[in-house]
Design a protein around this motif. Sequence first.
Motif, PDB file in Angstrom:
ATOM      1  N   ILE A  27      70.389  43.694   3.033  1.00 11.46           N
ATOM      2  CA  ILE A  27      70.626  44.042   4.431  1.00 11.46           C
ATOM      3  C   ILE A  27      69.777  43.126   5.309  1.00 11.46           C
ATOM      4  CG2 ILE A  27      71.188  46.456   4.011  1.00 11.46           C
ATOM      5  CD1 ILE A  27      68.351  47.176   4.985  1.00 11.46           C
ATOM      6  N   ILE A  28      70.189  42.999   6.575  1.00 14.87           N
ATOM      7  CA  ILE A  28      69.365  42.260   7.537  1.00 14.87           C
ATOM      8  C   ILE A  28      68.296  43.240   8.008  1.00 14.87           C
ATOM      9  CG2 ILE A  28      69.354  40.867   9.621  1.00 14.87           C
ATOM     10  CD1 ILE A  28      72.344  40.383   9.177  1.00 14.87           C
ATOM     11  N   PHE A  29      67.245  43.316   7.236  1.00 12.16           N
ATOM     12  CA  PHE A  29      66.240  44.374   7.349  1.00 12.16           C
ATOM     13  C   PHE A  29      65.682  44.500   8.756  1.00 12.16           C
ATOM     14  CE2 PHE A  29      63.135  47.193   5.577  1.00 12.16           C
ATOM     15  CZ  PHE A  29      61.954  46.951   6.274  1.00 12.16           C
ATOM     16  N   SER A  30      65.421  43.383   9.390  1.00 10.45           N
ATOM     17  CA  SER A  30      64.739  43.396  10.682  1.00 10.45           C
ATOM     18  C   SER A  30      65.552  44.085  11.779  1.00 10.45           C
ATOM     19  CB  SER A  30      64.401  41.974  11.112  1.00 10.45           C
ATOM     20  OG  SER A  30      65.581  41.203  11.246  1.00 10.45           O
ATOM     21  N   LEU A  31      66.834  44.241  11.575  1.00  8.87           N
ATOM     22  CA  LEU A  31      67.686  44.825  12.604  1.00  8.87           C
ATOM     23  C   LEU A  31      67.687  46.349  12.595  1.00  8.87           C
ATOM     24  CD1 LEU A  31      70.864  42.533  12.447  1.00  8.87           C
ATOM     25  CD2 LEU A  31      68.866  42.342  13.948  1.00  8.87           C
ATOM     26  N   TYR A  32      67.202  46.927  11.501  1.00  6.65           N
ATOM     27  CA  TYR A  32      67.362  48.359  11.313  1.00  6.65           C
ATOM     28  C   TYR A  32      66.116  49.162  11.643  1.00  6.65           C
ATOM     29  CZ  TYR A  32      71.775  47.496   8.959  1.00  6.65           C
ATOM     30  OH  TYR A  32      73.062  47.120   8.670  1.00  6.65           O
ATOM     31  N   THR A  33      66.354  50.325  12.258  1.00  7.94           N
ATOM     32  CA  THR A  33      65.330  51.362  12.256  1.00  7.94           C
ATOM     33  C   THR A  33      65.209  51.875  10.825  1.00  7.94           C
ATOM     34  OG1 THR A  33      65.690  52.048  14.547  1.00  7.94           O
ATOM     35  CG2 THR A  33      64.785  53.685  13.041  1.00  7.94           C
ATOM     36  N   MET A  34      63.975  51.939  10.349  1.00 11.90           N
ATOM     37  CA  MET A  34      63.731  52.411   8.989  1.00 11.90           C
ATOM     38  C   MET A  34      63.046  53.776   9.048  1.00 11.90           C
ATOM     39  SD  MET A  34      65.011  50.233   6.944  1.00 11.90           S
ATOM     40  CE  MET A  34      64.358  50.934   5.433  1.00 11.90           C
ATOM     41  N   GLY A  35      63.558  54.670   8.247  1.00  6.86           N
ATOM     42  CA  GLY A  35      62.986  56.001   8.203  1.00  6.86           C
ATOM     43  C   GLY A  35      62.467  56.353   6.823  1.00  6.86           C
ATOM     44  N   TRP A  36      61.440  57.152   6.812  1.00  6.48           N
ATOM     45  CA  TRP A  36      60.976  57.790   5.573  1.00  6.48           C
ATOM     46  C   TRP A  36      61.363  59.272   5.656  1.00  6.48           C
ATOM     47  CZ3 TRP A  36      59.329  55.986   1.050  1.00  6.48           C
ATOM     48  CH2 TRP A  36      58.809  54.686   0.994  1.00  6.48           C
ATOM     49  N   TYR A  37      61.997  59.747   4.611  1.00  9.96           N
ATOM     50  CA  TYR A  37      62.436  61.128   4.514  1.00  9.96           C
ATOM     51  C   TYR A  37      61.805  61.741   3.269  1.00  9.96           C
ATOM     52  CZ  TYR A  37      66.147  60.003   7.859  1.00  9.96           C
ATOM     53  OH  TYR A  37      66.856  59.625   8.974  1.00  9.96           O
ATOM     54  N   ARG A  38      61.816  63.053   3.229  1.00 12.66           N
ATOM     55  CA  ARG A  38      61.362  63.728   2.024  1.00 12.66           C
ATOM     56  C   ARG A  38      62.200  64.977   1.779  1.00 12.66           C
ATOM     57  NH1 ARG A  38      55.387  65.814   4.082  1.00 12.66           N
ATOM     58  NH2 ARG A  38      56.112  67.479   5.494  1.00 12.66           N
ATOM     59  N   VAL A  92      60.078  64.603  -2.987  1.00 11.69           N
ATOM     60  CA  VAL A  92      60.563  63.265  -3.285  1.00 11.69           C
ATOM     61  C   VAL A  92      60.740  62.548  -1.952  1.00 11.69           C
ATOM     62  CG1 VAL A  92      62.370  61.868  -4.341  1.00 11.69           C
ATOM     63  CG2 VAL A  92      61.732  64.062  -5.365  1.00 11.69           C
ATOM     64  N   TYR A  93      60.189  61.352  -1.847  1.00  8.69           N
ATOM     65  CA  TYR A  93      60.209  60.582  -0.613  1.00  8.69           C
ATOM     66  C   TYR A  93      61.203  59.432  -0.741  1.00  8.69           C
ATOM     67  CZ  TYR A  93      56.191  63.092   1.222  1.00  8.69           C
ATOM     68  OH  TYR A  93      55.359  64.068   1.712  1.00  8.69           O
ATOM     69  N   TYR A  94      61.978  59.252   0.321  1.00  9.49           N
ATOM     70  CA  TYR A  94      63.024  58.242   0.351  1.00  9.49           C
ATOM     71  C   TYR A  94      62.881  57.380   1.600  1.00  9.49           C
ATOM     72  CZ  TYR A  94      65.407  61.620  -2.729  1.00  9.49           C
ATOM     73  OH  TYR A  94      65.719  62.492  -3.730  1.00  9.49           O
ATOM     74  N   CYS A  95      63.241  56.121   1.488  1.00  8.77           N
ATOM     75  CA  CYS A  95      63.394  55.305   2.690  1.00  8.77           C
ATOM     76  C   CYS A  95      64.892  55.157   2.988  1.00  8.77           C
ATOM     77  CB  CYS A  95      62.741  53.937   2.540  1.00  8.77           C
ATOM     78  SG  CYS A  95      63.495  52.848   1.324  1.00  8.77           S
ATOM     79  N   HIS A  96      65.206  54.937   4.245  1.00  4.05           N
ATOM     80  CA  HIS A  96      66.602  54.936   4.648  1.00  4.05           C
ATOM     81  C   HIS A  96      66.774  54.110   5.914  1.00  4.05           C
ATOM     82  CE1 HIS A  96      70.592  56.225   5.723  1.00  4.05           C
ATOM     83  NE2 HIS A  96      70.162  56.826   6.812  1.00  4.05           N
ATOM     84  N   PRO A  97      67.620  53.105   5.868  1.00  6.49           N
ATOM     85  CA  PRO A  97      67.938  52.369   7.091  1.00  6.49           C
ATOM     86  C   PRO A  97      68.953  53.150   7.923  1.00  6.49           C
ATOM     87  CG  PRO A  97      68.939  51.304   5.167  1.00  6.49           C
ATOM     88  CD  PRO A  97      68.241  52.516   4.684  1.00  6.49           C
ATOM     89  N   TRP A  98      68.579  53.449   9.158  1.00  2.47           N
ATOM     90  CA  TRP A  98      69.463  54.262   9.993  1.00  2.47           C
ATOM     91  C   TRP A  98      70.805  53.579  10.191  1.00  2.47           C
ATOM     92  CZ3 TRP A  98      66.668  57.122  14.565  1.00  2.47           C
ATOM     93  CH2 TRP A  98      65.696  57.978  14.036  1.00  2.47           C
ATOM     94  N   THR A  99      71.789  54.397  10.438  1.00  2.00           N
ATOM     95  CA  THR A  99      73.191  54.010  10.661  1.00  2.00           C
ATOM     96  C   THR A  99      73.849  53.450   9.415  1.00  2.00           C
ATOM     97  OG1 THR A  99      72.856  51.709  11.415  1.00  2.00           O
ATOM     98  CG2 THR A  99      72.630  53.454  13.070  1.00  2.00           C
ATOM     99  N   THR A 100      73.225  53.633   8.254  1.00  6.19           N
ATOM    100  CA  THR A 100      73.865  53.249   6.995  1.00  6.19           C
ATOM    101  C   THR A 100      73.947  54.464   6.076  1.00  6.19           C
ATOM    102  OG1 THR A 100      71.924  52.707   5.631  1.00  6.19           O
ATOM    103  CG2 THR A 100      72.663  51.031   7.202  1.00  6.19           C
ATOM    104  N   ASN A 101      74.642  54.278   4.984  1.00  5.57           N
ATOM    105  CA  ASN A 101      74.729  55.329   3.964  1.00  5.57           C
ATOM    106  C   ASN A 101      73.855  55.013   2.747  1.00  5.57           C
ATOM    107  OD1 ASN A 101      76.625  56.943   5.367  1.00  5.57           O
ATOM    108  ND2 ASN A 101      78.271  55.584   4.712  1.00  5.57           N
ATOM    109  N   TYR A 102      72.926  54.083   2.921  1.00  5.98           N
ATOM    110  CA  TYR A 102      72.140  53.621   1.780  1.00  5.98           C
ATOM    111  C   TYR A 102      70.856  54.428   1.615  1.00  5.98           C
ATOM    112  CZ  TYR A 102      75.254  49.640   2.430  1.00  5.98           C
ATOM    113  OH  TYR A 102      76.356  48.845   2.593  1.00  5.98           O
ATOM    114  N   TRP A 103      70.617  54.825   0.366  1.00  8.47           N
ATOM    115  CA  TRP A 103      69.400  55.535  -0.005  1.00  8.47           C
ATOM    116  C   TRP A 103      68.891  54.978  -1.325  1.00  8.47           C
ATOM    117  CZ3 TRP A 103      67.346  59.370   3.104  1.00  8.47           C
ATOM    118  CH2 TRP A 103      68.170  59.844   4.128  1.00  8.47           C
ATOM    119  N   GLY A 104      67.593  55.004  -1.485  1.00  7.63           N
ATOM    120  CA  GLY A 104      67.007  54.629  -2.756  1.00  7.63           C
ATOM    121  C   GLY A 104      66.960  55.821  -3.694  1.00  7.63           C
ATOM    122  N   GLN A 105      66.295  55.634  -4.818  1.00  7.35           N
ATOM    123  CA  GLN A 105      66.198  56.697  -5.817  1.00  7.35           C
ATOM    124  C   GLN A 105      65.070  57.668  -5.498  1.00  7.35           C
ATOM    125  OE1 GLN A 105      64.788  53.772  -6.167  1.00  7.35           O
ATOM    126  NE2 GLN A 105      62.717  54.330  -6.799  1.00  7.35           N
TER     127      GLN A 105
END
Length: 113
Positions: A27-38, A92-105
């Motif tokens: 992803i073009i990382f710099s363009l996204y708001t990044m969130g940490w979720y749990r 369990v903590y996850y990172c997530h780029p806003w406006t996408t459907n992508y999640w890590g493990q």
Amino acid sequence: QVQLVESGGGLVQPGGSLRLSCAASGIIFSLYTMGWYRQAPGKQRELVAHLTSGGSVNYADSVKGRFIISRDNAKKTVSLQMNSLKPEDTAVYYCHPWTTNYWGQGTQVTVSS
């Protein structure tokens, strides 16, 4: 292909600290708001902190003053420094780029004596 890989979780005693990292690719990382979720067992996933592409931050009330979110656009990473950890931070903590459907493990954080 988008990949989000969280790391840094573990078992820590109450009052301790951990630093979580999330490495992004595809992803073009710099363009996204990044969130940490749990997500704790039996509970809904909740937003812990987010950091916009412009550098604005926001924290959940439960972690204000204890957690710090940061990002390195050159390395495509977002981090979460967690201090003064409490048993209720266990999740369990996850990172997530806003406006996408992508999640890590996710990465497990357990705060227990």
